[in-house]
Design an enzyme around this catalytic site. Structure first.
Site, PDB file in Angstrom:
ATOM      1  N   SER A   1      -7.123  -0.474  -1.886  1.00 44.82           N
ATOM      2  CA  SER A   1      -6.641   0.569  -0.979  1.00 44.82           C
ATOM      3  C   SER A   1      -5.972   1.767  -1.631  1.00 44.82           C
ATOM      4  O   SER A   1      -5.607   2.710  -0.919  1.00 44.82           O
ATOM      5  CB  SER A   1      -5.662  -0.048   0.036  1.00 44.82           C
ATOM      6  OG  SER A   1      -6.368  -0.781   1.011  1.00 44.82           O
TER       7      SER A   1
ATOM      8  N   LYS B   1      -7.246   5.196  -0.738  1.00 43.29           N
ATOM      9  CA  LYS B   1      -6.778   6.001   0.387  1.00 43.29           C
ATOM     10  C   LYS B   1      -5.999   7.236  -0.044  1.00 43.29           C
ATOM     11  O   LYS B   1      -5.749   8.131   0.769  1.00 43.29           O
ATOM     12  CB  LYS B   1      -5.964   5.128   1.335  1.00 43.29           C
ATOM     13  CG  LYS B   1      -6.851   4.116   2.064  1.00 43.29           C
ATOM     14  CD  LYS B   1      -6.067   3.010   2.730  1.00 43.29           C
ATOM     15  CE  LYS B   1      -7.057   2.020   3.367  1.00 43.29           C
ATOM     16  NZ  LYS B   1      -6.451   0.719   3.682  1.00 43.29           N
TER      17      LYS B   1
ATOM     18  N   SER C   1      -1.625   1.297   5.458  1.00 43.48           N
ATOM     19  CA  SER C   1      -2.928   1.038   4.843  1.00 43.48           C
ATOM     20  C   SER C   1      -4.010   0.689   5.858  1.00 43.48           C
ATOM     21  O   SER C   1      -4.868  -0.167   5.616  1.00 43.48           O
ATOM     22  CB  SER C   1      -2.812  -0.077   3.788  1.00 43.48           C
ATOM     23  OG  SER C   1      -3.808   0.039   2.810  1.00 43.48           O
TER      24      SER C   1
END
Length: 371
Positions: free
Chosen positions: A57, A60, A112
């Site tokens: 993640s 991102k 997230s």
């Protein structure tokens, strides 16, 4: 009229300081790691930093950057059923919801949310595929040579989604120049008008573990393991740490930051103002508009060199660029600033902030100035 002659003024740094040799940083738990200084991009520590790996993640960061650059942060996004069905972490969006893009970016970075990532991609890129194209174009622009994105959230996919610790540090360095991104990246808690409870950031160093932290993003999948990006600032020094596949990532980051802050200082090499040169036509009439700094450890002063390269002109105009000041560290160019001409005499700052230095003035024929 220009004269085909190029003057070079070289400042060799010769400080009367003992040379200190620091031991290499101890090993960290991460398989891949990098510590860089944000202003210059200098790498202060690395461990398999250029190897491409799954990144989970922390992907991102790119998704948030493109959203903040879109100019659409205050617009409302209609949530699709496809966004809601994305696997993994979620901010619990529902089909048909209308959510301000800015709120989605906060949900993306603090919690997230994979659903938020998908919704952002559809809105900003027109489709997930269109957004992924934008991600890879931006990666190329930044110079992320060991990176390829295949989705906006960081899901492992089919092996075509990867980056390196160094590339992610470069991305973070780039993104931290974006005011909107920087604010979100460093937010500990956020209350959206569309939710009746606040979102707390999952990044523990930011929320309570390390007071010098200025921002960060967590990541985890079973295949990627724990991935983490953190920024921190102390005594005027801004640092970035990226770790991949790290069993003790919180400790890794705190350790690398402390070593960085302990061993390095952001040192002013050139200051704004008058630049001294031993040339009759330009003497007392040159200046630079922006300072130039570089992170140095004790004893590294001797590796610093500043070359001031000038183009001789019969009648330079006031405010005209007449050369450049080039900073070299250990023989490698690490920065430069334009040198300007002023009709009025300039207060001499000497340009280089060192108590002792040697000046060597030489001329070189037949070298073309590139402006």
């Amino acid at each position: 009229m220009r004269i085909a002659l190029k003057f070079t003024l070289i400042f060799y740094i010769v400080l009367c300081l003992p040379v200190h040799t620091y031991a290499a940083f101890d090993d960290v738990s991460a398989r891949n790691a990098v510590l860089i200084e944000q202003t210059s991009g200098r790498v202060l520590y690395e461990k398999m930093a250029h190897q491409s790996e799954k990144i989970a993640s922390i992907t991102k960061i790119m998704t948030a950057l493109l959203a903040t650059e879109s100019g659409k942060m205050k617009e409302k996004v209609t949530i699709s059923s496809n966004a809601v069905r994305v696997e993994g972490s979620s901010i619990y969006l529902k089909p048909g919801d209308k959510v301000v893009l800015e709120d989605l970016v906060y949900g993306l970075m603090l919690r997230s949310g994979n659903d938020a990532a998908h919704a952002i991609a559809e809105y900003v890129g027109g489709s997930v595929e269109g957004f992924v194209y934008m991600m890879n174009e931006k990666a190329n622009e930044i110079g992320m040579k060991h990176t390829h994105f295949s989705n906006p959230s960081g899901l492992d996919g089919d092996g075509t989604h990867y980056s390196s610790a160094y590339d992610m540090a470069m991305l973070t360095r780039y993104a931290m120049n974006n005011t909107a991104f920087k604010k979100i990246f460093g937010t500990k808690s956020y209350q959206s008008e569309s939710w009746d409870y606040p979102w707390k950031n999952k990044h523990k160093l930011l929320t309570f573990m390390y007071e010098s932290t200025t921002g960060g993003k967590t990541g985890f999948t079973k295949k990627a393991g724990r991935t983490l990006v953190t920024t921190a600032s102390k005594n005027g020094l801004d640092l970035i740490v990226v770790t991949l596949q790290a069993s003790s990532d919180w400790d890794d980051h705190m350790y690398l930051f402390e070593q960085g802050f302990k061993q390095y200082k952001l040192t002013d090499i050139l200051v704004k103002g008058g630049l001294r040169v031993e040339d009759g036509a330009y003497q007392n009439h040159l200046y630079i508009k922006n300072p130039l700094s570089y992170p140095l450890a004790k004893g590294e002063d001797r590796l610093v060199q500043v070359d001031v390269e000038l183009v001789k002109q019969a009648k330079p105009k006031d405010g005209e660029v007449v050369g450049k000041a080039i900073l070299r560290f250990d023989g490698k160019v690490v920065g430069q600033r334009n040198v300007f001409y002023s009709k009025k005499k300039q207060l001499q700052t000497t340009g280089v902030l060192w108590s002792d230095f040697k000046e060597v003035f030489s001329s070189m024929l037949g070298v073309k100035y590139d402006g």
